[in-house]
Design a protein around this motif. Structure first.
Motif, PDB file in Angstrom:
ATOM      1  N   ALA A  46       0.834  -1.200   0.000  1.00  0.00           N
ATOM      2  CA  ALA A  46       0.000   0.000   0.000  1.00  0.00           C
ATOM      3  C   ALA A  46       0.873   1.257   0.000  1.00  0.00           C
ATOM      4  N   ALA A  76      -5.934  -3.982   0.524  1.00  0.00           N
ATOM      5  CA  ALA A  76      -5.116  -2.769   0.527  1.00  0.00           C
ATOM      6  C   ALA A  76      -4.979  -2.163  -0.867  1.00  0.00           C
ATOM      7  N   LEU A  77      -4.924  -3.024  -1.886  1.00  0.00           N
ATOM      8  CA  LEU A  77      -4.709  -2.543  -3.252  1.00  0.00           C
ATOM      9  C   LEU A  77      -6.005  -2.382  -4.035  1.00  0.00           C
TER      10      LEU A  77
END
Length: 220
Positions: A46, A76-77
């Protein structure tokens, strides 16, 4: 030229109080520490994305520990996790045994040790490299399609397949002492490419401070 980077991530620590060489056995989940490691490596990516990295594609081995490590990275992505059996753990005929070092003193297993350079107890090293590199190049192509030049992909896999792939990438022999592997839990081994040409190998340990005391069986 189209530049791309493929990050090979080893899974986090597994809950394995009996010290079993779990290999491809199902339902070996991350421990509490392993989940912390998975969050740590997710934060690592991240932060890279926030710094401008084009992390656009995520792949994981079908085994539970790899899927659980990939889950926080996906969150997170903001990407989905693609499952690919080509980055599965290596086959190992000692799979399921507790205390493998102790078991090796049993003569019944000695025939499996006749050729450590292959190795004779499991999937040939060269075969592991071939399947992982096939997955790497497919991920490279998908990442470039999604993000253009400079795109990056993450592949969550296992220690031995990652390590022998790195050895091959660096032009080193595949036979090795398992204790020498530089591939710690949730470590990141990065392969950099210009088009199909491998131009460099990098290594990082986002969970370095969590490693002391972690269970870390070679080949697991």
């Amino acid at each position: 030229m189209s530049r791309a980077s493929i990050h090979l991530v080893r899974h986090g620590e597994v809950f394995n109080p009996d010290g079993i060489l779990y290999g491809r056995l199902p339902e070996f989940h991350l421990s509490d520490l392993g989940r912390e490691m998975a969050d740590r490596v997710a934060n690592y990516f991240a932060e890279r994305r926030n710094d401008g990295a084009k992390l656009v594609y995520l792949v994981a081995s079908p085994l539970t520990r790899a899927q659980e490590t990939a889950a926080p990275i996906a969150r997170a992505l903001g990407v989905e996790t693609i499952t690919d059996e080509r980055i599965l753990e290596a086959e190992n005929r000692f799979e399921g045994l507790p205390g493998v070092k102790r078991q090796l003193r049993n003569p019944r297993y000695w025939p499996l040790l006749r050729n450590p350079m292959k190795p004779s107890w499991g999937e040939p090293y060269a075969q592991q490299v071939d399947r992982v590199m096939a997955a790497v190049h497919e991920a490279r192509i998908h990442a470039l399609e999604l993000g253009g030049s400079g795109a990056e992909a993450v592949l969550v896999s296992h220690q031995l397949p990652i390590w022998v792939t790195r050895l091959a990438a660096e032009g080193r022999r595949l036979w090795h002492d398992p204790r020498s592997r530089e591939c710690t839990l949730t470590s990141v081994t990065t392969l950099d490419f210009n088009d199909m040409e491998l131009t460099g190998v990098r290594y990082a340990e986002p969970s370095a401070d969590l490693l002391p005391g972690a269970a870390n069986l070679p080949g697991a």
